[in-house]
Design an enzyme around this catalytic site. Structure first.
Site, PDB file in Angstrom:
ATOM      1  CE  LYS A 227     -28.251  18.243  48.445  1.00 37.31           C
ATOM      2  NZ  LYS A 227     -26.998  17.526  48.250  1.00 37.31           N
TER       3      LYS A 227
ATOM      4  CE  LYS B 237     -23.785  18.897  41.258  1.00 40.76           C
ATOM      5  NZ  LYS B 237     -23.415  17.698  42.026  1.00 40.76           N
TER       6      LYS B 237
END
Lengths: 292, 292, 292, 292
Positions: free
Chosen positions: B171, B239
């Site tokens: 990811k 983030k």
């Protein structure tokens, strides 16, 4: 039957000239190295002994040469195209060169009544052989209309993108994207490899989402195998990124990420990798984090 | 009928839980905000009043929460999942968090006999609604096999990429690619716009070649129109790039281009663009070359 | 005579503690490795067997340890300073750690009536031995006044730069500058070397103008000779750049150039150069443009 | 008394020519704008009406013009210096131009028996007025010896750094360092300002250690006050970084950090800051993290 001159019978030019013959054009080709005309003649085209001979015979002349100085010599040189051109001829430069070169060529050509298009391509040797090149065309709309049958013989995606030089700008944007994506794919693959992940499975899942891109589809497997047979050489992509950054500088545009990518291509050449496929940039990124 | 617990019923979690119901699972959902369970209940699922209730009822528990501290609280907290878990349960964390969080969760879970998978997704709200998410799964092969029916109810591309944490690494690689490609597409579009080129024609021809990518396909038109409705917010991509660079740092991997991209995301937030779609990064690059 | 506790008797701490003795303080030192106290005792100081012993004896306690976790353990640990502290004591942390660590320490200390300063230093082992360190101090003005005699015993340039954490911010700015200038000097020297220029003459003339800087003055000759004996280790500068970028991220500040420099330090460690002097970063830049 | 020709009487050239008069040379100056010769004549020098007149009168000719095309026109133009030169004359180019320009000039000059030096300077208008310039000289040792009295009249740090072009390489290294350090100081000051630290105290303590540099000493106070009166204009530094990166590209040298700095100078010009002092780069870095 339209007579199409073709100057530059290298890896790209040769199959393009052959495809023009197959599409029904009477093609007369010229290369500095006469032996390069073999494929064209075998396909039914003609070999010219000089640029002058091409200029005398052709209504449309296509150029496919390596760099800006080559275009300038072939077009503007003492015994070049414009020295022998006739008013009404159409000159299509499919080389990848600076927008400035195309502007200079167009100006000199206009003085002789010769019309011009810049029409660089994307798709590589395979696209040239298959006649599936992407072609980005700058110049006047009516000249684009005239040239369309020529483009359809060698390409699939064909777009008129703006006035003279616009084709080269879009080609610059293309090389910006391809070079940058190669770098990003390199960083992503190295992260995956360094972390004990199955890289083949990772590539499959990455390709399926918003991260999906043609470099990943066509080159990731070879990058994982560290196979970098060209392909499109790092040396040429390095040249093209020089065009990108010069065009951006002229446009007053700051490109922070492309500038870093360009330095990594400089590094690739300095590391002796210039003749590898551009996906060989991975070796530079890998070397950055490897003991020697 | 397998009972699936689902914790986190936000923009992503809600439609995923509904798709599980549609696929025939008995779904019991929990959200800090009880009103978030409305869609799930309307679809035929159940709403739980506490994490303990989910833990008591479910064989498999799916997590879909914003960040690492949320996962830690839900799983490891005083009244969290593990406090109420039974040996043999399977915990699937589909949030995007650090690999370290997953390792810590897995270790604590193993001490209770609970098995875990990390299974972050790509595809956004649309993929969650359509049940076409890409899912990158880390953990044991037998747990992946157990979880496959759950994954098939919410995703299309489903890959087991390695041991615990491997899903989060992939990811991270995904977010590295997407963030970087957004930046490159921004630079390319601005170059084209600054040079008097027809940008729509340019996008068509760029999409047809080696430069082609999903960001260009799905977002370039909106970027040219300066429309940046989310989508996936810049705040979240910021983030995620923090996770990418921390993972690379841990792996001893230098990522020069991703580091610059990450700083541009920092700039985007500082410029007050944090709630725009991540393609809004274009405004930062544009601002770099614009008078104020 | 003020009793000064000193925790951390490594390369930096040992000569600082000795200089405090020479300045007339009653110094009681503690190190995890008892043999590290030898120099201090020889100079007339005392060796403590535990942190508790230091806490019991000292009015002012100085910390000089490697990283944030060390500070947290020494101060906040079960048998740490605060467990044994008395109201009115002053704790001076001269380590280089995150501003957040100092805020947390200050808060915990205040709850016990203990005052704190963060006072990281610049100047290296030589500055520690010579008592010529630069000291950047965060905390309350009255505590700075109390601590001044201690600072004057070990430093030359002493500045109160703001509230708690401010000292660490300025130290971060210091490391940003030093790391970045090392990179720039590396790039400049390599350009000069690659171009057939006399590098010693070049350094002399560069040092005389606006390009002049301390790294050039103190390190260029060794960099040209490829001698990188520490000095200040790459490993530590790498750690410090992590603090810099985290502080900037917290402040909502984009630092594009520092981010690239930080990645080159990551590369240096990955290339096995972590124990060289930070000027050894030149080898990374050099390797980027060298065949393997 | 040696007759020194001086071509280019701008901000730099005018005080340099005056200092040559003060040192006892017979100076004959030429500028495209005749009014520029006023100071020189007032000091006791002579004004020439043409380049030819300078060439006829002078034994040594100094050039101080803005860019490579200016040098080429003055030296190689139809009515330029070499068209009127005599064998044995010495031409000293103190402009900042590409090494290639100097090589071309030297070659053309040698064909006429004219000797050349490239001798760019650092130190700005103040150094020119005070006669304290740093001068980096490329060319033959005997020509350097001949020119030394001229250099001593205008400069303080004077170094022969290598053959033709070497002076320009060292000037490029100088501009690399100055531009990069301005960027680093900007990042450091912004970090300090964003974190509630006293910036004046921070500058004092930073200046005292390894981070110390001339930019901090001379420009930080103005940068903190956001006063960017030139000084050395961003437009010119932008031009110079183009020379740096071209020289590095020719040398096969990858300069990742300088490349990013150069893009920030591109941004500065695009933001309309081109006429500010180069320390105005801070505004670009500041803008990156500011709402508009």
């Amino acid at each position: 039957m339209t007579v199409v001159g073709f100057i530059g019978l290298g890896i790209m030019g040769r199959p393009m000239a052959v495809n023009l013959v197959k599409a029904g054009f009477d093609v007369i080709g010229y290369s500095r190295r006469p032996e390069s005309a073999g494929d064209l003649v075998a396909a039914g085209g003609r070999a010219a002994g000089s640029i002058a001979e091409v200029a005398a015979a052709a209504e449309v002349v296509v150029l496919m040469v390596p760099d800006s100085p080559d275009v300038e010599q072939v077009v503007l040189g003492a015994d070049g195209l414009l020295a022998h051109a006739r008013a009404g001829q159409l000159l299509i430069d499919m080389s990848t060169v600076t927008p400035q070169t195309e502007t200079a060529v167009a100006k000199a050509a206009a003085a002789k009544g010769v019309r011009t298009l810049d029409a660089p391509v994307s798709g590589g040797e395979k696209g040239a052989i298959d006649g599936t090149l992407s072609i980005m065309v700058g110049g006047a709309a009516e000249d684009f209309a005239t040239a369309r049958p020529v483009f359809e013989a060698v390409g699939k995606t064909i777009e008129h993108v703006g006035p003279t030089g616009a084709g080269q700008i879009v080609k610059a944007a293309n090389q910006l994207l391809v070079g940058g994506i190669i770098e990003l794919v390199s960083e992503a693959l190295l992260l995956v490899e360094a972390s004990g992940v199955d890289p083949d499975a990772a590539v499959r899942v990455l390709a399926g989402g918003l991260a999906g891109n043609r470099v990943l589809d066509l080159k990731a497997a070879n990058m994982l195998a560290r196979q970098f047979q060209p392909g499109f050489r790092i040396d040429l992509h390095h040249k093209d990124l020089g065009i990108v950054l010069a065009a951006a500088r002229d446009a007053g545009l700051s490109l922070p990420v492309t500038a870093v990518v360009a330095q990594l291509f400089v590094a690739a050449r300095a590391q002796g990798l210039g003749s590898l496929d551009h996906s060989g940039l991975l070796k530079v990124v890998e070397g950055l984090s490897s003991t020697r």
